[in-house]
Design a protein around this motif. Structure first.
Motif, PDB file in Angstrom:
ATOM      1  N   PRO A   1       0.567  -1.334   0.171  1.00 23.92           N
ATOM      2  CA  PRO A   1       0.253  -0.051   0.121  1.00 23.92           C
ATOM      3  C   PRO A   1       0.941   1.334   0.245  1.00 23.92           C
ATOM      4  O   PRO A   1       1.695   1.266   0.634  1.00 23.92           O
ATOM      5  CB  PRO A   1      -0.344  -0.030   1.168  1.00 23.92           C
ATOM      6  CG  PRO A   1       0.237  -1.121   1.991  1.00 23.92           C
ATOM      7  CD  PRO A   1       0.819  -1.827   0.772  1.00 23.92           C
ATOM      8  N   ASN A   2       0.636   2.107  -1.020  1.00 23.71           N
ATOM      9  CA  ASN A   2       0.855   3.726  -0.249  1.00 23.71           C
ATOM     10  C   ASN A   2       0.654   4.352   0.621  1.00 23.71           C
ATOM     11  O   ASN A   2      -0.308   3.811   1.435  1.00 23.71           O
ATOM     12  CB  ASN A   2       0.346   4.603  -1.156  1.00 23.71           C
ATOM     13  CG  ASN A   2       0.511   5.373  -1.870  1.00 23.71           C
ATOM     14  OD1 ASN A   2       2.022   6.065  -1.444  1.00 23.71           O
ATOM     15  ND2 ASN A   2       0.598   6.026  -3.077  1.00 23.71           N
ATOM     16  N   GLY A   3       1.129   5.352   1.327  1.00 21.19           N
ATOM     17  CA  GLY A   3       0.949   6.086   2.510  1.00 21.19           C
ATOM     18  C   GLY A   3      -0.838   6.048   2.990  1.00 21.19           C
ATOM     19  O   GLY A   3      -1.904   6.109   2.192  1.00 21.19           O
ATOM     20  N   PHE A   4      -0.865   5.690   4.453  1.00 18.87           N
ATOM     21  CA  PHE A   4      -2.099   5.877   4.706  1.00 18.87           C
ATOM     22  C   PHE A   4      -3.217   7.525   5.061  1.00 18.87           C
ATOM     23  O   PHE A   4      -1.701   7.890   5.382  1.00 18.87           O
ATOM     24  CB  PHE A   4      -2.383   5.074   6.079  1.00 18.87           C
ATOM     25  CG  PHE A   4      -2.247   3.067   6.046  1.00 18.87           C
ATOM     26  CD1 PHE A   4      -1.803   2.464   4.821  1.00 18.87           C
ATOM     27  CD2 PHE A   4      -1.969   2.186   7.170  1.00 18.87           C
ATOM     28  CE1 PHE A   4      -1.419   0.691   4.426  1.00 18.87           C
ATOM     29  CE2 PHE A   4      -1.302   1.343   6.422  1.00 18.87           C
ATOM     30  CZ  PHE A   4      -0.911   0.681   5.903  1.00 18.87           C
TER      31      PHE A   4
ATOM     32  N   LYS B   1       4.324  13.043  -6.866  1.00 18.14           N
ATOM     33  CA  LYS B   1       2.740  12.524  -6.573  1.00 18.14           C
ATOM     34  C   LYS B   1       3.088  11.726  -6.098  1.00 18.14           C
ATOM     35  O   LYS B   1       3.770  10.699  -5.503  1.00 18.14           O
ATOM     36  CB  LYS B   1       2.091  12.663  -8.501  1.00 18.14           C
ATOM     37  CG  LYS B   1       2.706  13.717  -8.538  1.00 18.14           C
ATOM     38  CD  LYS B   1       1.953  13.738 -10.570  1.00 18.14           C
ATOM     39  CE  LYS B   1       2.063  14.507 -11.560  1.00 18.14           C
ATOM     40  NZ  LYS B   1       1.475  14.209 -12.648  1.00 18.14           N
ATOM     41  N   LEU B   2       2.051  10.809  -4.981  1.00 17.19           N
ATOM     42  CA  LEU B   2       1.524   9.904  -4.260  1.00 17.19           C
ATOM     43  C   LEU B   2      -0.329   9.809  -4.357  1.00 17.19           C
ATOM     44  O   LEU B   2      -0.901  11.079  -4.787  1.00 17.19           O
ATOM     45  CB  LEU B   2       1.798   9.846  -3.244  1.00 17.19           C
ATOM     46  CG  LEU B   2       1.604  11.096  -2.479  1.00 17.19           C
ATOM     47  CD1 LEU B   2       1.853  10.761  -0.433  1.00 17.19           C
ATOM     48  CD2 LEU B   2       1.980  13.084  -2.356  1.00 17.19           C
TER      49      LEU B   2
ATOM     50  N   GLY C   1      -3.086   1.896  -4.247  1.00 13.25           N
ATOM     51  CA  GLY C   1      -3.147   3.210  -3.493  1.00 13.25           C
ATOM     52  C   GLY C   1      -4.732   3.482  -3.685  1.00 13.25           C
ATOM     53  O   GLY C   1      -5.892   2.970  -4.341  1.00 13.25           O
ATOM     54  N   GLY C   2      -5.237   5.239  -2.881  1.00 10.74           N
ATOM     55  CA  GLY C   2      -6.533   5.717  -3.426  1.00 10.74           C
ATOM     56  C   GLY C   2      -6.306   5.839  -4.715  1.00 10.74           C
ATOM     57  O   GLY C   2      -5.531   6.028  -5.948  1.00 10.74           O
ATOM     58  N   ILE C   3      -7.849   7.253  -4.600  1.00  7.13           N
ATOM     59  CA  ILE C   3      -8.607   6.615  -5.955  1.00  7.13           C
ATOM     60  C   ILE C   3      -8.065   8.302  -6.729  1.00  7.13           C
ATOM     61  O   ILE C   3      -7.667   8.961  -7.474  1.00  7.13           O
ATOM     62  CB  ILE C   3      -9.549   6.960  -5.974  1.00  7.13           C
ATOM     63  CG1 ILE C   3     -10.570   7.573  -7.368  1.00  7.13           C
ATOM     64  CG2 ILE C   3     -10.454   8.360  -4.598  1.00  7.13           C
ATOM     65  CD1 ILE C   3     -10.544   5.920  -7.481  1.00  7.13           C
ATOM     66  N   ASP C   4      -7.024   9.454  -6.246  1.00  6.43           N
ATOM     67  CA  ASP C   4      -6.474  10.593  -6.339  1.00  6.43           C
ATOM     68  C   ASP C   4      -5.317  10.165  -6.155  1.00  6.43           C
ATOM     69  O   ASP C   4      -4.216  10.132  -5.279  1.00  6.43           O
ATOM     70  CB  ASP C   4      -7.138  11.680  -5.388  1.00  6.43           C
ATOM     71  CG  ASP C   4      -8.684  12.065  -5.204  1.00  6.43           C
ATOM     72  OD1 ASP C   4      -9.075  12.126  -6.730  1.00  6.43           O
ATOM     73  OD2 ASP C   4      -9.724  12.328  -3.628  1.00  6.43           O
ATOM     74  N   ILE C   5      -4.960  11.166  -7.402  1.00 11.89           N
ATOM     75  CA  ILE C   5      -3.388  11.070  -7.643  1.00 11.89           C
ATOM     76  C   ILE C   5      -2.972  12.784  -7.334  1.00 11.89           C
ATOM     77  O   ILE C   5      -3.131  13.351  -7.715  1.00 11.89           O
ATOM     78  CB  ILE C   5      -2.899  10.591  -8.165  1.00 11.89           C
ATOM     79  CG1 ILE C   5      -2.866   9.656  -8.606  1.00 11.89           C
ATOM     80  CG2 ILE C   5      -1.373  11.032  -9.203  1.00 11.89           C
ATOM     81  CD1 ILE C   5      -3.062   8.520 -10.069  1.00 11.89           C
TER      82      ILE C   5
ATOM     83  N   ASP D   1       8.057  10.462  -7.170  1.00 15.62           N
ATOM     84  CA  ASP D   1       6.465   9.882  -6.538  1.00 15.62           C
ATOM     85  C   ASP D   1       6.165   8.445  -6.713  1.00 15.62           C
ATOM     86  O   ASP D   1       7.779   7.448  -6.679  1.00 15.62           O
ATOM     87  CB  ASP D   1       6.301   9.593  -8.655  1.00 15.62           C
ATOM     88  CG  ASP D   1       6.240  10.851  -8.942  1.00 15.62           C
ATOM     89  OD1 ASP D   1       5.873  12.912  -8.028  1.00 15.62           O
ATOM     90  OD2 ASP D   1       6.385  11.115 -10.095  1.00 15.62           O
ATOM     91  N   ASN D   2       5.545   8.121  -5.623  1.00 15.00           N
ATOM     92  CA  ASN D   2       5.273   7.251  -5.357  1.00 15.00           C
ATOM     93  C   ASN D   2       3.441   6.179  -5.821  1.00 15.00           C
ATOM     94  O   ASN D   2       2.329   7.584  -4.853  1.00 15.00           O
ATOM     95  CB  ASN D   2       4.863   7.020  -3.363  1.00 15.00           C
ATOM     96  CG  ASN D   2       6.225   6.867  -3.266  1.00 15.00           C
ATOM     97  OD1 ASN D   2       6.491   5.889  -2.973  1.00 15.00           O
ATOM     98  ND2 ASN D   2       6.909   7.833  -2.494  1.00 15.00           N
ATOM     99  N   ILE D   3       3.482   6.686  -6.662  1.00 13.21           N
ATOM    100  CA  ILE D   3       1.882   5.930  -7.598  1.00 13.21           C
ATOM    101  C   ILE D   3       1.623   4.891  -8.006  1.00 13.21           C
ATOM    102  O   ILE D   3       2.356   4.184  -8.115  1.00 13.21           O
ATOM    103  CB  ILE D   3       1.848   6.681  -8.690  1.00 13.21           C
ATOM    104  CG1 ILE D   3       2.078   8.208  -9.158  1.00 13.21           C
ATOM    105  CG2 ILE D   3       0.404   6.348  -9.730  1.00 13.21           C
ATOM    106  CD1 ILE D   3       2.544   8.665  -9.916  1.00 13.21           C
ATOM    107  N   ALA D   4       0.125   4.354  -6.530  1.00 15.13           N
ATOM    108  CA  ALA D   4       0.556   3.392  -7.190  1.00 15.13           C
ATOM    109  C   ALA D   4      -0.901   2.774  -7.840  1.00 15.13           C
ATOM    110  O   ALA D   4      -2.118   3.548  -8.104  1.00 15.13           O
ATOM    111  CB  ALA D   4       0.018   2.251  -5.563  1.00 15.13           C
ATOM    112  N   HIS D   5      -1.670   1.175  -7.772  1.00 10.06           N
ATOM    113  CA  HIS D   5      -2.342   1.556  -8.643  1.00 10.06           C
ATOM    114  C   HIS D   5      -3.595   1.636  -7.859  1.00 10.06           C
ATOM    115  O   HIS D   5      -3.939   1.255  -6.585  1.00 10.06           O
ATOM    116  CB  HIS D   5      -2.969  -0.478  -8.805  1.00 10.06           C
ATOM    117  CG  HIS D   5      -2.140  -1.166  -9.615  1.00 10.06           C
ATOM    118  ND1 HIS D   5      -0.931  -2.065  -9.128  1.00 10.06           N
ATOM    119  CD2 HIS D   5      -1.946  -0.651 -11.047  1.00 10.06           C
ATOM    120  CE1 HIS D   5      -0.536  -2.153 -10.444  1.00 10.06           C
ATOM    121  NE2 HIS D   5      -0.809  -1.311 -11.299  1.00 10.06           N
ATOM    122  N   GLN D   6      -4.708   2.402  -8.255  1.00  9.43           N
ATOM    123  CA  GLN D   6      -5.792   3.369  -7.953  1.00  9.43           C
ATOM    124  C   GLN D   6      -7.188   2.403  -7.522  1.00  9.43           C
ATOM    125  O   GLN D   6      -7.611   1.294  -8.400  1.00  9.43           O
ATOM    126  CB  GLN D   6      -6.291   4.513  -8.630  1.00  9.43           C
ATOM    127  CG  GLN D   6      -5.629   5.010  -9.057  1.00  9.43           C
ATOM    128  CD  GLN D   6      -5.465   6.462  -9.593  1.00  9.43           C
ATOM    129  OE1 GLN D   6      -5.458   5.830 -11.267  1.00  9.43           O
ATOM    130  NE2 GLN D   6      -5.972   7.457  -9.895  1.00  9.43           N
TER     131      GLN D   6
END
Ligand SMILES: NC(=O)c1ccc[n+]([C@@H]2O[C@H](COP(=O)([O-])OP(=O)(O)OC[C@H]3O[C@@H](n4cnc5c(N)ncnc54)[C@H](OP(=O)(O)O)[C@@H]3O)[C@@H](O)[C@H]2O)c1
Length: 288
Positions: A147-150, A175-176, A202-206, A263-268
């Protein structure tokens, strides 16, 4: 009623509590590992408690008896009980895996973090990724989520914003996509059902770090004041902390400061928005 029997280790934590709720909503039979009897009253509807210390193998003997799936969210975040990442994130989870292998459970899910595999030089990831390696090599069916940051960890931005100014390293353009525990818990269960081996979540918003700072300031209805500190101050802070403090102090800060430099971008996934989370947190803080 779902037929699977599930063990959640880490159930008393931020993600663990959402995970237990999600599993119970879906009708699973749920056992949770707790460290102390007093932690029982945090749960309304679990089916079984196992009291033990994951770091002491003898105290968790039999924990996976009759269990189909194990979820582990155990790890040091803000705990100050004298243990190291190696003691808990690696050895604790390894002790649990040994029980799971003995009982031939069906599948084991472990929560690491985004880019943990690429940042093994950081104290926190050295331990987590050693466990990931062990899990993958054990022959068990596994699922590793990254997971990305909570949302709960983004509150540091709110704290700065409350004082009227947010400080960022660099130009704030990295970006994250942080994620709410409720959304992540749903993904944890879904990936286990689908049999996925590894996934970034990750969450819905980058958001850029500047946008994140802006929504934190807006949540307090403050004018947008963001200061950009030169990147050498970030690197210098990491060096100072590594040189003069123990891994318990510098571990989480080293992780945060390193993660802010790319950048820390995970699947949304999910539906919760950080903007709404910040607004409700501010409301809660004002009512205190
Ligand atoms: N927070 C983030 O932004 C983030 C992002 C990506 C990944 N992660 C990872 O996701 C996992 C879950 O995070 P979280 O925010 O839910 O953490 P959390 O709220 O701190 O919960 C951690 C869990 O681990 C248990 N634990 C910690 N030290 C222990 C010890 N010495 N012995 C036994 N149990 C121990 C805690 O038990 P007690 O309640 O008894 O202390 C708790 O159940 C962690 O591994 C974390 O590193 C976090």
């Amino acid at each position: 009623m779902n037929t699977k029997k599930v063990l959640v280790a880490g159930a008393t934590g931020y993600l663990g509590q959402y995970l237990v709720r999600e599993l119970k909503n879906r009708g699973y039979w749920v056992r949770v590992l707790i460290r102390k009897e007093a932690q029982k009253n945090r749960f309304k509807e679990v089916d079984d408690f196992f009291v033990g210390q994951i770091t002491e193998p003898n105290s968790i003997k039999g924990i996976t008896a009759d269990i189909d799936w194990v979820f582990s969210t155990v790890g040091i975040t803000r705990q100050k009980d004298g243990m190291t990442y190696m003691d808990v994130d690696y050895q604790g989870n390894s002790n649990l895996l040994k029980e799971a292998l003995k009982d031939k459970i069906e599948a084991f899910q472990y929560i690491s973090a985004i880019n943990g595999d690429k940042l093994r030089q950081l104290k926190i990831f050295e331990a987590k990724e050693q466990f990931v390696d062990e899990l993958k090599n054990s022959g068990i069916t596994y699922c590793v989520l990254r997971p990305n940051g909570f949302f709960s960890d983004m509150k540091d931005f709110l704290t700065m914003a409350k004082a009227g100014r947010v400080y960022l390293f660099g130009d704030g353009k990295f970006k994250l996509n942080p994620i709410h525990g409720e959304d992540l818990a749903k993904v944890c269960v879904e990936k286990m059902i689908e049999g996925v081996k590894e996934e970034t979540v990750g969450g819905i918003d980058i958001l850029t770090q500047n946008e994140l700072a802006e929504i934190a300031l807006k949540a307090w209805q403050k004018p947008i004041k963001i200061s950009h500190l030169p990147d050498w101050t970030r690197r210098f802070t990491i060096w100072i902390l590594r040189t003069f403090t123990s891994s318990k102090i510098y571990g989480p800060i080293e992780f945060f400061l390193t993660a802010m430099a790319f950048d820390n971008i995970a699947h949304q996934y999910g539906t919760n928005r950080l903007e709404d989370f910040f607004k409700s947190e501010v409301k809660r803080m004002k009512q205190r």
